[in-house]
Design a protein around this motif. Structure first.
Motif, PDB file in Angstrom:
ATOM      1  N   ALA A 329     -42.716 -76.925  68.635  1.00 14.13           N
ATOM      2  CA  ALA A 329     -43.238 -75.810  68.085  1.00 14.13           C
ATOM      3  C   ALA A 329     -42.209 -75.522  66.728  1.00 14.13           C
ATOM      4  CB  ALA A 329     -41.996 -74.740  69.464  1.00 14.13           C
ATOM      5  N   LEU A 330     -41.480 -76.888  66.618  1.00 10.51           N
ATOM      6  CA  LEU A 330     -40.451 -76.113  65.176  1.00 10.51           C
ATOM      7  C   LEU A 330     -41.456 -76.371  64.123  1.00 10.51           C
ATOM      8  CD1 LEU A 330     -37.775 -74.829  64.508  1.00 10.51           C
ATOM      9  CD2 LEU A 330     -36.855 -77.395  64.705  1.00 10.51           C
ATOM     10  N   ARG A 331     -41.848 -77.706  64.489  1.00 10.51           N
ATOM     11  CA  ARG A 331     -43.271 -78.325  63.444  1.00 10.51           C
ATOM     12  C   ARG A 331     -44.035 -77.224  62.891  1.00 10.51           C
ATOM     13  NH1 ARG A 331     -40.745 -82.645  65.662  1.00 10.51           N
ATOM     14  NH2 ARG A 331     -40.789 -84.710  63.730  1.00 10.51           N
ATOM     15  N   GLY A 332     -44.339 -76.424  64.538  1.00  9.62           N
ATOM     16  CA  GLY A 332     -45.523 -75.201  64.261  1.00  9.62           C
ATOM     17  C   GLY A 332     -44.958 -74.476  63.370  1.00  9.62           C
ATOM     18  N   ALA A 333     -44.267 -74.470  63.624  1.00 11.30           N
ATOM     19  CA  ALA A 333     -43.007 -73.255  62.749  1.00 11.30           C
ATOM     20  C   ALA A 333     -43.884 -73.528  60.853  1.00 11.30           C
ATOM     21  CB  ALA A 333     -41.862 -72.806  63.109  1.00 11.30           C
ATOM     22  N   VAL A 334     -43.183 -74.772  61.202  1.00  8.94           N
ATOM     23  CA  VAL A 334     -43.098 -75.195  59.239  1.00  8.94           C
ATOM     24  C   VAL A 334     -45.002 -74.888  59.395  1.00  8.94           C
ATOM     25  CG1 VAL A 334     -43.231 -76.614  57.434  1.00  8.94           C
ATOM     26  CG2 VAL A 334     -42.255 -76.913  59.500  1.00  8.94           C
ATOM     27  N   LEU A 403     -47.173 -72.551  70.539  1.00  3.98           N
ATOM     28  CA  LEU A 403     -47.139 -71.784  72.248  1.00  3.98           C
ATOM     29  C   LEU A 403     -46.560 -72.463  72.723  1.00  3.98           C
ATOM     30  CD1 LEU A 403     -50.279 -69.074  71.381  1.00  3.98           C
ATOM     31  CD2 LEU A 403     -47.977 -69.033  71.648  1.00  3.98           C
ATOM     32  N   ILE A 404     -48.081 -73.861  72.281  1.00  2.00           N
ATOM     33  CA  ILE A 404     -48.028 -74.654  73.179  1.00  2.00           C
ATOM     34  C   ILE A 404     -46.232 -75.673  73.528  1.00  2.00           C
ATOM     35  CG2 ILE A 404     -47.536 -77.239  72.057  1.00  2.00           C
ATOM     36  CD1 ILE A 404     -50.378 -77.496  74.250  1.00  2.00           C
ATOM     37  N   ALA A 414     -44.537 -67.738  76.061  1.00  2.00           N
ATOM     38  CA  ALA A 414     -45.958 -68.023  75.641  1.00  2.00           C
ATOM     39  C   ALA A 414     -46.810 -67.272  75.802  1.00  2.00           C
ATOM     40  CB  ALA A 414     -45.626 -69.836  75.727  1.00  2.00           C
ATOM     41  N   ALA A 415     -46.769 -66.853  76.919  1.00  2.00           N
ATOM     42  CA  ALA A 415     -47.830 -66.648  77.990  1.00  2.00           C
ATOM     43  C   ALA A 415     -47.649 -65.216  76.710  1.00  2.00           C
ATOM     44  CB  ALA A 415     -47.582 -66.533  79.089  1.00  2.00           C
ATOM     45  N   VAL A 416     -46.717 -64.567  76.986  1.00  2.00           N
ATOM     46  CA  VAL A 416     -46.882 -62.510  76.006  1.00  2.00           C
ATOM     47  C   VAL A 416     -47.381 -63.300  74.471  1.00  2.00           C
ATOM     48  CG1 VAL A 416     -46.075 -60.825  75.795  1.00  2.00           C
ATOM     49  CG2 VAL A 416     -45.906 -61.621  77.696  1.00  2.00           C
ATOM     50  N   ALA A 417     -46.918 -64.094  74.258  1.00  2.00           N
ATOM     51  CA  ALA A 417     -47.666 -63.918  72.550  1.00  2.00           C
ATOM     52  C   ALA A 417     -48.556 -64.740  72.113  1.00  2.00           C
ATOM     53  CB  ALA A 417     -46.122 -65.675  71.902  1.00  2.00           C
TER      54      ALA A 417
ATOM     55  N   PHE B 187     -51.923 -75.410  77.687  1.00  2.00           N
ATOM     56  CA  PHE B 187     -50.051 -75.469  78.096  1.00  2.00           C
ATOM     57  C   PHE B 187     -49.845 -76.179  78.705  1.00  2.00           C
ATOM     58  CE2 PHE B 187     -50.580 -73.252  74.296  1.00  2.00           C
ATOM     59  CZ  PHE B 187     -50.422 -71.731  73.894  1.00  2.00           C
ATOM     60  N   LEU B 188     -50.731 -75.469  80.221  1.00  2.00           N
ATOM     61  CA  LEU B 188     -49.777 -75.475  81.447  1.00  2.00           C
ATOM     62  C   LEU B 188     -50.067 -76.790  81.428  1.00  2.00           C
ATOM     63  CD1 LEU B 188     -50.197 -73.548  84.271  1.00  2.00           C
ATOM     64  CD2 LEU B 188     -50.597 -76.366  84.465  1.00  2.00           C
TER      65      LEU B 188
END
Lengths: 490, 621, 102
Positions: A329-334, A403-404, A414-417, B187-188
C-alpha cells in the motif's frame, strides 16, 4: 552541494524575476522558466548519476550539512534519497508546467507572481530535502505567505476570503506542529542531554507513550490540514474555486505531496507506536473522506471546485495507504501521489483552458464544447478517465496497489474504498458530459488548443501512459529508499 | 509463427492511436480502420493454424512482452496466453470485428465523427483481444475496463443528444459496479493465493482450497459479480437495452458478439475456481436460467427493433451462463461462437432495415420489406432461424440444443433447468418470428428510401453462411476444447437416447413457437391486438415491457438517494463547523465591542471598579 | 508634639480620594473632572505624608513632591486637551467625547 544549488537557483531566479517585469513581462517569465528548467535538469542529472540501474544501496545519496545556529543544534542539512528524488522531480516538472501555463494567463504584477511561485517551489524543495527538523519547519512555513499572495492577488471574486481561510488553517496547524517539534526537541534533550534538530538523531528518541501520542498529533495536525484529511479539508475547495489554474496545480498537487511526504518521512518513523494506535481512526477518516468527497464532487457546478473535491478523494487513498501499515500500500501511495499530481493537475489545467475560452467556471454555462474544441475536450476526457482510475494510466497502478495492500490488513476498509473508485466514476463522467457533450446550445465557436497547450497536455498524457504501463522505474527508485529504512517499508 | 501473437491486439491499438491523433480523410480512415482489423484477424488465423498443427507440449503458449511491475510479491507481466479457449475467442472476436468494421465503412459514411468512430472501434477490438489473451487477471482487468470504456464512448457517440450520453453513463456505471466486486475478488485471490497469474491461481486454488471453502466461494461470487455486470445478466442487466442508443455496428459488435460475452469467458477461464465452489456455480446456473426467461418475456413486448434484439442478447447469454453453471463448459463457448455469428448478423440486418426506412425503429410501422430488400431479408431470416433454433440446418440449433441437453444431463443439471431452457426456446422462437413477420411480411407501412451497398451486404452474406455452417463443427470443436474445458462426464460424445429425445422436444417447441407467431402476427393480427388490449394482459405487457420494473426499482433504490445525498451535501456541511467558528468569533466580538462605548466616564468607572476588584483580590487572598 | 496617628492620616487621605473619585465619575463638566483628579492626587499625597511621619522619614514628603510635579504636568496637558476640545465642540460636556466607539 548540488542540493544547495537547487534551492539557491530558485530563490535567485525569483529575486531577479521580480524587478525585471518592469522592463518587460516576458523577461520575467523567461528568467523564471529558465530557473525551474535548470533545476529540473540538475535533478535529472542527479537521478541519472546516483540512481542509475544497479545502485540499490540505501542511505542518503546526496548530503549537504552546514552548521547554521549551533547553539540550538540547528543545521542546514539537506539530503536526497529515492523517495525525495521522485517528489523533487515531480515538483520541478510540474513547476515548469505551471510557469508555462501562466505565460498568457497572468497579466498583472508578473514579476511578483513569478517571485512568489519560485519561492513556493523553493519551499517545497526545502521540505522534501531537509534532514534537519528546524529547516523542515522553516520551509513548511515558507510555502505559506507566497501562496497567500498567489490566491489573493490573482484569484476570482472571493479570493481574499479563500486566501485568508487557507492561511488560517495552515498557519494554525503549523503552529501545532511547532509546539510538537519543540516538545520533541526538549524530550530528546532530557533523554540524551543533547540539543539537536537532526532527523537521524531524533529518530530514536525514547518517549513515553502518552507524550509520544500528543507530539505525534501535533505533527499530524499540520499534515492533516495540508493533505487535506477529511474533516479539515474545507479550505481546499474554496481556495481552488478562487485561484487561477496554475495556482491550483501547485496547491493541490505539489503541496499535498509535501504533506504526504511529511507523513511518510517523519510521522511514521518517529512515532511508530502512536501511529499504530491512531491508525484505526485515520483509516476510518480516510474512507469517509474518499466517499464524501466523491459525492460532493458529483454535485458541484463550479469546475475548479469539482476537481478540488476529486483531488481530496484521491488523497484519501494516500492517507488510507499510509496508515494501513502495509508495504504494498505504501508503494501504491507514492505512485498515487505522483499520478494524482499529474492527472488532477492536468484537470485543473483543462478547466483553466475551458475557462479562458468560455469566460466562466460554471458547468451550466458550458455544454456541447466537443463540437468546437475537440482536442481540448479529448484531453479533458483523457484526464477524467485517469481520475476515475482507468487501467493503463498511472492512477490505476497506485490505487490498485493501495487497495490490494490495504486488503491484506483491513478487508472492510479496502472494500469500501473500492466503492469509492466507483463513486469517482459519477463525477468524472458528469464532468465530461456537462462540459463537453450535449448540444451546442450557446453556439460556441472557440479556438482549439494552441501549440503550447497541446504540448503540455501531450507530455502529461504520455507520462500518465508511461506510468500506467511501465511504472517499474518508480518502484526501483523507491526500493533504494526502502533499503535504508527497512522497518518502515518492510 | 506463434511469435506473431502480440501483433493481434497490438495492431488495432496502434491504429486506434493513429486515428485518434491524426486528422485524415474518410477514405483513409476507412482503409486504416478496417485493414488493421483485417490484418489482426489474418494473423490470428495464421497463429491458430500454427498452434493447432503443432501445439506446444504444455498445451498452451505464453508470450511475455515485458514485466509490468514488480512490487513486493506482486509481479504481473504484460503477457499473452494462447490455449484452445483463448484461441477460439480470439479468432471469433477478430473475424466478426473485421466484418462489422467493413459494414461500418458504409454505414457510418457521411458522419462527421467518422475518424473518432473508427478510433474507438479499433481501441475496443484491441482491448477485447487483450482481455481474451491475457495471462493474468490484472491484464485481463485492463482489457475489461478498456472495453467498458469503449462501450461508454461508442454508446454516447452521437454526443449532441444528451439521452445518448445518459445511456452511455448508465452502461459504464452499472458495469463498473460489477467491476468493483470483481476487483475485490482480485484482492482476495492475491491475498490468499499470492499471485494473479491465471494458471498459477488455478493450480494453487485446487491445491489449497477444499471444495466449498469460504475462500473459493467468496472469490467465485466476487468474480461472478463482474461477469454479471459485463454480460448484462440479472441483476445488472438494465444497461443493455438502453445501450441501443449507439450506432448499430456498435450494438452488433460490442453489445451482441463480443463485450457482453466477456463475462462468459471469465467464468470459463476460471472454471476450476467454480468447480471448487459448487454453490457459486449453481448460482451461475440459476442466474442464467432466470435471466433467459425474464429477457425472453421482455423481448416479446418490445416494439423497437433493436430493443428486441437487445433483450434477445441478454436471454442468449443467459443460456451461456446456464451452460457454465451446469458444468457444460464447451457448450457455453460453442453457443458464444454461433451467437456471435447470428446475433451480429441480426443487428447488421436491423441496421440495414432502419437505414433504408430513414431511421424508423418501430417494428409496427414496418412490414412487407421482403420484396424491396431481398438479400437483407434472406440473411435476416437465416439469422433469425439460427437464433430460434431451426433444427438440423442452423448453427444455433446445434449450440442451443446442446445446452438444453446439458441443462438436464450435466453434473449440476436437473429437470427443472431443462424445463426452463425449453421454455426459453419457445419464447425465443415466438419473439424472433414475431419480429420477422412484423418487419418483412404483411403490408408495407413505410417507404424504402435507401438500399444497402456492397460493403454492407458482403458481411451479412458471410455471417449468414456461418450461421448455417457453424453448427456442423460441434463434435471436433468439443473435442478440441476438452483439453482446457473438461467435458462434464454427463455429456457423452455419442448421441444417447436421452439426448435425441431432448433434441426432439426442442424441435417440437421450436415449431410450436413458430406456429403461434405465424398465427398471431401474420395471419390474424387481430388476435394479438385483442390479447394485448385485455386488462390483465396489458398490465403484464407493461410489466414485461419495462424489464420487469427493474429500471424503476434501481432508480428509486440507488439513483435518487445518491443524487439527493449529493445535493444535500453540495455546500459541504463540514464547512459549517468552520464558518460556525467564524460566526462565534463575530458574536463574541460584537459582545465585547459593546464595552467600548467611547464614553469617557464609562472608561473611568471601569478603571475604578477594576482597581477596587484587584485590591480586594490582593487583600483577601 | 503629639504625633497624629497614621490611621487618621490615612483615613483623611482615603476620604479625599473617595471624594475625588466620586467627583470624577459623577460630574459632567470636564474642568471639574480635572479638579476631582487633583483632589484624588492630593488625597494620595496626604496618605504618603502620614505614612512618612509614622516612620519618621522624609520619604513620604518626597513622594508628595513627586506627585505635585506629576500633577502639575498632567494638569498642563489636560487643560491643553480641554481647550482643543472646547474649540472643536464649544462644550465642556464629558459625554461629548464619545467618538472612539466599538
Amino acid at each position: 552541494m548540488i542540493l544547495g544549488w537547487l534551492l539557491a537557483i530558485l530563490i535567485a531566479g525569483g529575486l531577479i524575476a521580480w524587478p525585471l517585469a518592469r522592463l518587460h513581462p516576458l523577461l520575467s517569465r523567461l528568467i523564471a522558466l529558465s530557473a525551474v528548467a535548470l533545476d529540473l535538469a540538475l535533478a535529472l542529472f542527479l537521478a541519472a548519476r546516483d540512481f542509475g540501474p544497479g545502485s540499490i544501496a540505501g542511505g542518503w545519496r546526496e548530503d549537504l550539512d552546514l552548521s547554521w545556529i549551533p547553539q540550538f543544534g540547528i543545521h542546514f542539512h539537506l539530503g536526497l534519497d529515492g523517495l525525495s528524488l521522485l517528489l523533487v522531480l515531480l515538483t520541478l516538472f510540474l513547476g515548469v508546467v505551471a510557469v508555462v501555463v501562466s505565460w498568457t494567463e497572468i497579466t498583472t504584477a508578473v514579476g511578483f507572481y513569478h517571485f512568489n511561485l519560485l519561492l513556493i517551489l523553493a519551499g517545497i524543495l526545502g521540505v522534501l530535502l531537509s534532514l534537519d527538523l528546524f529547516l523542515f519547519y522553516f520551509s513548511w512555513e515558507l510555502m505559506l505567505v507566497p501562496m497567500y499572495f498567489l490566491i489573493s492577488i490573482w484569484g476570482r471574486e472571493q479570493r481574499v476570503y479563500a486566501a485568508i481561510k487557507f492561511f488560517l488553517f495552515t498557519q494554525l496547524s503549523g503552529l501545532l506542529m511547532l509546539i510538537a517539534l519543540l516538545a520533541l526537541y526538549f524530550a530528546h534533550h532530557q533523554a540524551t542531554g543533547v540539543y539537536t534538530f537532526e532527523y537521524q538523531d531524533l529518530l530514536g528518541t525514547p518517549l513515553d507513550p502518552h507524550a509520544a501520542m500528543w507530539i505525534m498529533l501535533g505533527f499530524l495536525a499540520a499534515f492533516a490540514v495540508k493533505l487535506p484529511v477529511f474533516p479539515f479539508h474545507t479550505w481546499l475547495p474554496d481556495a481552488c474555486t478562487e485561484a487561477s489554474a496554475a495556482t491550483n496545480l501547485v496547491l493541490a498537487s505539489l503541496m499535498a505531496s509535501t504533506a504526504a511526504y511529511g507523513m511518510i518521512r517523519f510521522l511514521l518513523p518517529l512515532f511508530p507506536d502512536a501511529v499504530q494506535a491512531i491508525s484505526p481512526l485515520m483509516i476510518v477518516l480516510a474512507v469517509i473522506g474518499i466517499l464524501y468527497s466523491a459525492f460532493l464532487a458529483f454535485s458541484q457546478t463550479n469546475l475548479m471546485r469539482l476537481v478540488a473535491y476529486a483531488s481530496i478523494g484521491h488523497l484519501g487513498f494516500v492517507l488510507l495507504a499510509i496508515f494501513a501499515g502495509n508495504s504494498l500500500a505504501l508503494r501504491g501511495a507514492v505512485m498515487t501521489i505522483i499520478a494524482h499530481a499529474i492527472s488532477i493537475g492536468a484537470l485543473f489545467l483543462v478547466a483553466g483552458a475551458v475557462e479562458k475560452r468560455v469566460q466562466s467556471r460554471e458547468i451550466d454555462t458550458m455544454g456541447g464544447l466537443w463540437e468546437t474544441i475537440p482536442r481540448l475536450s479529448g484531453a479533458g476526457l483523457f484526464f477524467a478517465l485517469a481520475a476515475l482510475g482507468l487501467p493503463g494510466l498511472g492512477d490505476f497502478i497506485g490505487e490498485f496497489l493501495i487497495l490490494i495492500g490495504t486488503y491484506q490488513a483491513h478487508i472492510a476498509a479496502a472494500a469500501v474504498a473500492a466503492c469509492g473508485v466507483l463513486a469517482a466514476t459519477f463525477y468524472a463522467l458528469r464532468f465530461v458530459q456537462r462540459a463537453f457533450q450535449g448540444p451546442n446550445d450557446h453556439s460556441w465557436q472557440l479556438p482549439d488548443l494552441a501549440p503550447r497547450e497541446a504540448l503540455i497536455f501531450g507530455i502529461l498524457m504520455v507520462v500518465l501512459l508511461w506510468l500506467g504501463f511501465y511504472p517499474q522505474p518508480v518502484f526501483e527508485t523507491l526500493r533504494q529508499a526502502a533499503n535504508h529504512a527497512p522497518a518502515l517499508w518492510r | 509463427m506463434l511469435r506473431l501473437l502480440w501483433l493481434v491486439p497490438a495492431i488495432p491499438l496502434a491504429s486506434a492511436l493513429t486515428l485518434a491523433l491524426l486528422r485524415l480523410s474518410q477514405r483513409t480512415v476507412a482503409w486504416i480502420g478496417t485493414c488493421s482489423i483485417a490484418a489482426s484477424s489474418l494473423i490470428s488465423l495464421l497463429v491458430s493454424i500454427s498452434f493447432v498443427n503443432a501445439p506446444p507440449i504444455s498445451g498452451a503458449y505464453t508470450q511475455v512482452l515485458w514485466r509490468w511491475f514488480n512490487v513486493d510479491g506482486l509481479r504481473p507481466e504484460i503477457a499473452l496466453y494462447l490455449d484452445p479457449l483463448s484461441l477460439v475467442m480470439m479468432v471469433v472476436v477478430a473475424f466478426v470485428s473485421f466484418l462489422i468494421h467493413l459494414y461500418s465503412t458504409e454505414f457510418m459514411s457521411g458522419d462527421d465523427g467518422y475518424g473518432r468512430f473508427f478510433a474507438y472501434m479499433n481501441l475496443f477490438v484491441g482491448s477485447m483481444l487483450t482481455l481474451v489473451l491475457a495471462d493474468n487477471l490484472l491484464l485481463l482487468y485492463l482489457g475489461w475496463e478498456g472495453v467498458g470504456l469503449c462501450s461508454y464512448l461508442l454508446i454516447g457517440f452521437w454526443y449532441r443528444d444528451p439521452a445518448n450520453g445518459r445511456a452511455g453513463r448508465k452502461a459504464f456505471i452499472v458495469t463498473r459496479t460489477g467491476d468493483t466486486a470483481m476487483v475485490i475478488g482480485l484482492f482476495l485471490l492475491f491475498h490468499d493465493l499470492g499471485t494473479l497469474n491465471i494458471q498459477d491461481l488455478m493450480h494453487r486454488a485446487a491445491q489449497y482450497w477444499p471444495i466449498g471453502s469460504t475462500g473459493a466461494l467468496a472469490a467465485a461470487f466476487l468474480l461472478l459479480g463482474g461477469a454479471v455486470g459485463k454480460s448484462a445478466q440479472l441483476p445488472l442487466q438494465t444497461w443493455l437495452p438502453d445501450a441501443m442508443a449507439g450506432p448499430t455496428p456498435v450494438s452488433a459488435l460490442i453489445h451482441a458478439a463480443t463485450m457482453v460475452t466477456a463475462g462468459v469467458y471469465l467464468i470459463a477461464r476460471t472454471h476450476i475456481l467454480y468447480s471448487l465452489a459448487p454453490q457459486a456455480q449453481f448460482a451461475v446456473a440459476v442466474i442464467g436460467a432466470a435471466t433467459l426467461l425474464m429477457a425472453g418475456f421482455s423481448a416479446l413486448t418490445q416494439h423497437d427493433l433493436k430493443r428486441v434484439l437487445a433483450y434477445s442478447t441478454i436471454s442468449q447469454i443467459g443460456y451461456m451462463f446456464l451452460a457454465l453453471g451446469v458444468g457444460a463448459w464447451p457448450a457455453a463457448i460453442f453457443h458464444f461462437m454461433t451467437h456471435a455469428f447470428f446475433k451480429a448478423l441480426l443487428f447488421l440486418g436491423a441496421g440495414i432495415v432502419i437505414e433504408s426506412l430513414d431511421g424508423e425503429h418501430d417494428i409496427f410501422r414496418m412490414g412487407g420489406l421482403r420484396q424491396k430488400l431481398p438479400v437483407p431479408f434472406w440473411t435476416f431470416l437465416i439469422a433469425g432461424c439460427s437464433l430460434a433454433g431451426l433444427p438440423l440446418i442452423t448453427a444455433g440449433a446445434f449450440s442451443k440444443g446442446w445446452i438444453v441437453w446439458g441443462a438436464y444431463s450435466a453434473a449440476n443439471g436437473s429437470a427443472g433447468l431443462w424445463a426452463v431452457a425449453l421454455a426459453g426456446v419457445f419464447l425465443t422462437a415466438l419473439y424472433t418470428f414475431r419480429m420477422i413477420f412484423l418487419v418483412f411480411f404483411g403490408q408495407q407501412n413505410s417507404q424504402v428510401t435507401r438500399k444497402p451497398g456492397q460493403a454492407m451486404m458482403i458481411p451479412c452474406v458471410i455471417l449468414a453462411f456461418l450461421s448455417i455452417a457453424g453448427g456442423y463443427i460441434r463434435t471436433p470443436f468439443a473435442s478440441y476444447l476438452s483439453a482446457v474445458l473438461p467435458w462434464n462426464p454427463g455429456i457423452t460424445r455419442r448421441a444417447s437416447f436421452g439426448e435425441m429425445f431432448s433434441e426432439g422436444i426442442v424441435a417440437l417447441v421450436f415449431f410450436l413457437g413458430l406456429c403461434l407467431a405465424y398465427v398471431f402476427f401474420l395471419r390474424r393480427r387481430d388476435y394479438s391486438s385483442a390479447l394485448a388490449s385485455s386488462p390483465a394482459s396489458s398490465v403484464l405487457h407493461r410489466f414485461w415491457f419495462s424489464d420487469w420494473g427493474m429500471d424503476w426499482l434501481y432508480h428509486r433504490l440507488f439513483v435518487r438517494p445518491v443524487v439527493w445525498m449529493a445535493k444535500v451535501g453540495k455546500g459541504d456541511p463540514i464547512d459549517g463547523f468552520y464558518t460556525g467558528v467564524g460566526r462565534l468569533n463575530e458574536i463574541v466580538w460584537r459582545g465585547l465591542s459593546l464595552s467600548q462605548s467611547g464614553r469617557l466616564r464609562w472608561y473611568a468607572a471601569v478603571i475604578a471598579a477594576g482597581a477596587i476588584v484587584l485590591i480586594g483580590v490582593v487583600i483577601f487572598s | 508634639m503629639t504625633a497624629i496617628p497614621m490611621a487618621d492620616g490615612l483615613i483623611l487621605g482615603g476620604i479625599l480620594f473617595a471624594l475625588g473619585l466620586a467627583g470624577l465619575l459623577l460630574r459632567r463638566n470636564l474642568l471639574l473632572i480635572l479638579v476631582s483628579i487633583e483632589i484624588m492626587l492630593n488625597g494620595a499625597g496626604v496618605a504618603f505624608v502620614a505614612a512618612g511621619s509614622r516612620w519618621g522619614q522624609a520619604d513620604g514628603q518626597v513622594m508628595f513632591l513627586f506627585t505635585l510635579a506629576a500633577a502639575a504636568a498632567e494638569v498642563a496637558v489636560g487643560l491643553a486637551l480641554l481647550l482643543t476640545h472646547f474649540h472643536r465642540r464649544q462644550t465642556l460636556d464629558a459625554d461629548s467625547i464619545s467618538e472612539m466607539r466599538g
